[in-house]
Motif scaffolding. Sequence first.
Motif, mmCIF file in Angstrom:
data_model
loop_
_atom_site.group_PDB
_atom_site.id
_atom_site.type_symbol
_atom_site.label_atom_id
_atom_site.label_comp_id
_atom_site.label_asym_id
_atom_site.label_seq_id
_atom_site.Cartn_x
_atom_site.Cartn_y
_atom_site.Cartn_z
ATOM 1 N N ILE A 1 8.085 139.922 54.803
ATOM 2 C CA ILE A 1 7.881 139.806 53.355
ATOM 3 C C ILE A 1 7.963 138.348 52.925
ATOM 4 N N VAL A 2 8.952 137.622 53.444
ATOM 5 C CA VAL A 2 9.113 136.211 53.077
ATOM 6 C C VAL A 2 7.944 135.378 53.624
ATOM 7 N N CYS A 3 7.429 135.739 54.800
ATOM 8 C CA CYS A 3 6.299 135.007 55.382
ATOM 9 C C CYS A 3 4.979 135.320 54.666
ATOM 10 N N TYR A 4 4.800 136.573 54.262
ATOM 11 C CA TYR A 4 3.540 136.985 53.657
ATOM 12 C C TYR A 4 3.416 136.588 52.181
ATOM 13 N N TYR A 5 4.552 136.479 51.480
ATOM 14 C CA TYR A 5 4.506 136.299 50.026
ATOM 15 C C TYR A 5 5.331 135.081 49.606
ATOM 16 N N ASP A 6 4.946 134.490 48.473
ATOM 17 C CA ASP A 6 5.645 133.316 47.943
ATOM 18 C C ASP A 6 5.927 133.499 46.455
ATOM 19 N N GLY A 7 6.892 132.703 45.966
ATOM 20 C CA GLY A 7 7.142 132.597 44.537
ATOM 21 C C GLY A 7 7.469 133.912 43.863
ATOM 22 N N ILE A 8 6.830 134.130 42.700
ATOM 23 C CA ILE A 8 7.093 135.336 41.919
ATOM 24 C C ILE A 8 6.671 136.584 42.696
ATOM 25 N N SER A 9 5.589 136.472 43.460
ATOM 26 C CA SER A 9 5.141 137.617 44.267
ATOM 27 C C SER A 9 6.217 138.041 45.255
ATOM 28 N N ARG A 10 6.899 137.046 45.840
ATOM 29 C CA ARG A 10 7.969 137.358 46.793
ATOM 30 C C ARG A 10 9.113 138.085 46.095
ATOM 31 N N ALA A 11 9.531 137.594 44.932
ATOM 32 C CA ALA A 11 10.619 138.245 44.207
ATOM 33 C C ALA A 11 10.242 139.673 43.846
ATOM 34 N N ARG A 12 8.980 139.857 43.446
ATOM 35 C CA ARG A 12 8.531 141.201 43.078
ATOM 36 C C ARG A 12 8.537 142.129 44.297
ATOM 37 N N VAL A 13 8.031 141.626 45.427
ATOM 38 C CA VAL A 13 7.954 142.470 46.626
ATOM 39 C C VAL A 13 9.353 142.759 47.176
ATOM 40 N N LEU A 14 10.260 141.780 47.096
ATOM 41 C CA LEU A 14 11.640 142.046 47.520
ATOM 42 C C LEU A 14 12.272 143.117 46.637
ATOM 43 N N GLY A 15 11.927 143.115 45.349
ATOM 44 C CA GLY A 15 12.370 144.198 44.484
ATOM 45 C C GLY A 15 11.776 145.528 44.918
ATOM 46 N N TYR A 16 10.481 145.517 45.278
ATOM 47 C CA TYR A 16 9.853 146.738 45.785
ATOM 48 C C TYR A 16 10.523 147.200 47.074
ATOM 49 N N GLN A 17 10.929 146.224 47.909
ATOM 50 C CA GLN A 17 11.615 146.583 49.153
ATOM 51 C C GLN A 17 12.921 147.305 48.843
ATOM 52 N N ALA A 18 13.683 146.764 47.878
ATOM 53 C CA ALA A 18 14.923 147.438 47.485
ATOM 54 C C ALA A 18 14.631 148.819 46.927
ATOM 55 N N ALA A 19 13.528 148.938 46.164
ATOM 56 C CA ALA A 19 13.142 150.246 45.634
ATOM 57 C C ALA A 19 12.798 151.203 46.770
ATOM 58 N N ALA A 20 12.106 150.681 47.791
ATOM 59 C CA ALA A 20 11.751 151.522 48.932
ATOM 60 C C ALA A 20 12.997 151.983 49.686
ATOM 61 N N MET A 21 13.987 151.085 49.807
ATOM 62 C CA MET A 21 15.239 151.477 50.453
ATOM 63 C C MET A 21 15.903 152.607 49.668
ATOM 64 N N GLY A 22 15.911 152.468 48.334
ATOM 65 C CA GLY A 22 16.475 153.528 47.513
ATOM 66 C C GLY A 22 15.681 154.811 47.619
ATOM 67 N N MET A 23 14.346 154.688 47.655
ATOM 68 C CA MET A 23 13.513 155.870 47.816
ATOM 69 C C MET A 23 13.761 156.520 49.171
ATOM 70 N N GLY A 24 14.090 155.684 50.167
ATOM 71 C CA GLY A 24 14.453 156.245 51.465
ATOM 72 C C GLY A 24 15.670 157.129 51.375
ATOM 73 N N VAL A 25 16.648 156.722 50.540
ATOM 74 C CA VAL A 25 17.815 157.574 50.321
ATOM 75 C C VAL A 25 17.378 158.896 49.715
ATOM 76 N N LEU A 26 16.510 158.830 48.690
ATOM 77 C CA LEU A 26 16.034 160.051 48.034
ATOM 78 C C LEU A 26 15.316 160.964 49.014
ATOM 79 N N VAL A 27 14.352 160.401 49.745
ATOM 80 C CA VAL A 27 13.530 161.214 50.644
ATOM 81 C C VAL A 27 14.342 161.711 51.836
#
Length: 408
Positions: free
Chosen positions: A124-150
């Motif tokens: 994620i850090v290699c593929y994305y920069d700046g605001i896009s990186r912060a957004r995708v890291l947030g999505y990653q945290a969301a995916a981790m939480g969704m993993g708990v749900l699923v």
Amino acid sequence: MVTPFKPTRWTLLFLLLAAMMVLMGGAAVAPALPLISDAFPDASETTISLIITLPALAIALTGLFIGALSDKIGKIPVLAASVAVFSVAGCSGFFLTSLSAILVGRFILGIGIAGIICTTSALIVCYYDGISRARVLGYQAAAMGMGVLVLETSGGYLAGISWRAAFLIYLVGVVILAGVLLTMREPARENVEKTAGAPEETFPTLPLLPGYATLFLGNMLFFLVPTKFPYLIANLDAARILGENFALTTGIFLGAMGCASSLVGLVYGRVAWRFHRYTLLTLAFVFFGIGLCGLGFATSLLTVGVSVILVGLAEGILMPTILNWIAAVTPKQFLGRASGGFSVALNLGQFISTLAIVPIIAIVATYGNLFLAFGCAAFALALPYALAMVKRQFALPGVAVDVKPGAE
């Protein structure tokens, strides 16, 4: 000249699906723990809990090595191999007949999860920069939480069929492996040539240590829930209104916790830049404290639901804040190793949490009091960040302070 790989939406999708396995991959069968205790009556509760915590120990022991390996041979090969190990070792509990063999499989599962943690965060850090990186890291945290749900809801449902069936949830890794191979490419290596006299970049150990320590302590608190919440629910009279299938009830509540974590991750990239990390971490530990104390006092399902949601919110804030901290201070050539340190801190906290539970519950006697003790510890951990936040807020003009936003 080789054209750098540009990630597509499919790349992001499978990165996030892989991230789903990170937070609760070892605990996907948590709703089945009481049933596994019944299946192996000669084993102590602590031994049964190793089914959840052994993967965390394996990650803590191997994370740094796997992270460094991914820097050396490539992140995509390590990710693909790790997802394959995740699938095979994860579902092995369905077939194995002895508890010792199941525990060996759980340790190997942890090695696979370690590779997934190291490589997904670094990619994620290699593929994305700046605001896009912060957004995708947030999505990653969301995916981790969704993993708990699923994972927890599905694990609870499968455990209602049989405790062995709960292990089949790990076959989802087969789909993720196909996606990794089809949609991802190795990111271009950072050009580390230096001009004459420029200082040599080194691994930022000291800047990373406070972040690792915070993650370690936060996950000691968080992991109390999947390991001991099933037993709390089994002893809660109010839970009987939902029937005697406590595994499914546990899965539903843990799924709600993951959903709350996901919601935070979805909005994290939009709002986190407004706040310093001290503020975000203070809020995370306060939420941990309220949620865990709420479980300690809970006599109704409403209180239980609100409490697990607060714990999910806390984890949803903690994870991307630490990941952004790591991304801000780590040169790209060291991202695999830094992500390995992230995986060690994350899972060492989970494993130590289980060890800490044993003497504490011997003193406090009940699961409710156990949650109260950890909740009070969370409030104590919020204090240094609250003080740092206040100190920064009222720093005198001209005094050098860290003015970077919370993502950093």
